[in-house]
Design an enzyme around this catalytic site. Structure first.
Site, mmCIF file in Angstrom:
data_model
loop_
_atom_site.group_PDB
_atom_site.id
_atom_site.type_symbol
_atom_site.label_atom_id
_atom_site.label_comp_id
_atom_site.label_asym_id
_atom_site.label_seq_id
_atom_site.Cartn_x
_atom_site.Cartn_y
_atom_site.Cartn_z
ATOM 1 N N ARG A 327 0.831 -1.201 0.000
ATOM 2 C CA ARG A 327 0.000 0.000 0.000
ATOM 3 C C ARG A 327 0.872 1.261 0.000
ATOM 4 O O ARG A 327 0.494 2.273 -0.589
ATOM 5 C CB ARG A 327 -0.901 0.018 1.242
ATOM 6 N N LYS A 363 -5.953 1.434 2.193
ATOM 7 C CA LYS A 363 -6.964 0.386 2.123
ATOM 8 C C LYS A 363 -6.658 -0.707 3.136
ATOM 9 O O LYS A 363 -5.575 -1.275 3.162
ATOM 10 C CB LYS A 363 -7.002 -0.200 0.712
#
Length: 412
Positions: A327, A363
């Site tokens: 991420r 996320k």
């Protein structure tokens, strides 16, 4: 012992008989009842016996003596044996002309026997030489095959080391049952994801670039340059995990030898490597007249490492730290190296310049404060950080003494 002495005595007497033409009686030693009475024989009969029986045997012994030496070639052996047989036949013919034989049939049979014996020795010598030549060729072939097998083994080990990390490859080479699941728990691993997002814009399948093969060739050169950097000494803590498309994944601290929990050298090595591959990509852009841009994400944490697959094994790492590192790369910016708060704390203490990006939405993790690694470490800044840390410790001790809550007297 008596029998040997008797044989020697009988031999001497027979030689004397051949010289004198008479043969006396010989008694058995130790037994007067046993007596051998010889028969008188003429000198020419004795001479015939010696020449017909003893001389061919001596010639054969000479031939055997010449034939047993393996250092001599077959041609040289044939020449020597032919010379010996020719001399023997010449002497036999000369004796036959002189008519000193009682009977010529035995002499001709001895000559035929000597010639046949020579033929047998020649055949045996050729067979032995051919066998030795084959043994030499087989030994040479076996040596070449052994060297080829050693080279192939070294190549396979190198190929396996390229597919799997060195310690994992050593585990599979030393394990009899390779079907067993290999896994290990790593407590403090630094993970890096690096990608070239704009490579998809560069990749076009045209006839000019051989349907996209030239684009893949350039990507292969970039990944190969990244791999070659790992062979350098400062990056010995880092292990390449895999490359998927234009994304490069690496990790450091996967073993006890590479995980430095004191100075965090595997973390600083990963930071230096991220800066180095960014410079390497800039060099590729300069020579290939492209504008590739790198996006990097780094995180630290516990992971599970293991090998999946039997015939086509693949080494990979799993865990929440891996997801966060991914991420950091996907939410990063071009030409930027985004790191988490934990990585920032370690790198800042080592003198690396970092810039706070702020809070971003990640996320699966929600809001996270991330930082950008701006450049290599500054040694002067590192020394200042250590000195400031020592001053803060002295001030805190002084304040505690002024408050009167704790009084500690240290004598050095």
């Amino acid at each position: 012992m008596d029998f040997v002495m008797f044989g020697l005595q009988a031999t001497l007497e027979s030689i004397r008989v051949c010289g004198n033409g008479t043969s006396p009686s010989v008694e058995w030693p130790g037994n007067s009842s046993v007596t051998f009475q010889s028969i008188d024989a003429p000198v020419d009969v004795c001479y015939y016996i010696v020449f017909a029986d003893l001389f061919p045997v001596l010639v054969m012994l000479v031939m055997i003596t010449c034939a047993v030496y393996q250092i001599l070639t077959s041609v040289f052996k044939v020449a020597i044996l032919s010379l010996v047989v020719a001399c023997y036949l010449a002497i036999s013919i000369y004796e036959a002309i002189q008519e000193r034989d009682v009977e010529l049939t035995g002499r001709w049979l001895a000559g035929v026997l000597v010639v046949f014996f020579m033929a047998c020795l020649i055949a045996h010598s050729q067979h032995t030489e051919a066998t030795y030549r084959l043994d030499f060729l087989w030994k040479l072939q076996a040596t070449e095959e052994k060297e080829e097998m050693e080279h192939l083994k070294a190549y396979n080990q190198k190929l396996l080391a390229n597919i799997l990390p060195e310690h994992v490859a050593a585990h599979f080479l030393s394990t009899v049952n390779s079907d067993e699941l290999y896994h290990e728990q790593c407590d403090f691993v630094c993970i890096m994801f690096a990608s070239i997002p704009n490579f998809s814009e560069f990749y076009v399948e045209l006839e000019a670039n051989n349907e996209g093969v030239e684009c893949l060739r350039l990507l292969n050169e970039i990944i190969a340059d990244f791999d070659e950097l790992l062979a350098e000494e400062p990056y010995k803590y880092i292990e390449k995990i895999k490359s998927t498309g234009a994304t490069y994944m690496a990790a450091s601290g996967l073993t006890r030898n590479t995980c430095d929990m004191k100075d965090y050298k595997h973390v600083t090595a990963m930071a230096d490597y991220a800066l180095r591959i960014r410079e390497q990509l800039a060099s590729v852009n300069e020579h290939s007249f492209n504008n590739f841009r790198l996006r990097v994400g780094i995180n630290i944490g516990p992971v599970v490492a293991g090998v999946i697959g039997a015939r086509k094994p693949q080494y990979d790492i799993w865990g929440n730290a891996v997801n966060v590192a991914s991420r950091m790369e996907s939410t990063g910016v071009l030409d930027g190296i985004q790191v988490t708060q934990e990585v920032r704390d370690i790198l800042a203490a080592k003198g690396y310049p970092l810039t706070c990006r702020g809070t971003i939405q990640v996320k699966g993790k929600g809001s996270m404060v991330t930082y950008f690694l701006d450049g290599p470490r500054d040694s002067m800044k590192t020394n200042n950080i250590h000195s400031n840390t020592n001053e803060e410790k002295v001030i805190s001790v002084t304040n505690s003494n002024l408050d009167g809550s704790v009084s500690i007297n240290v004598t050095v």
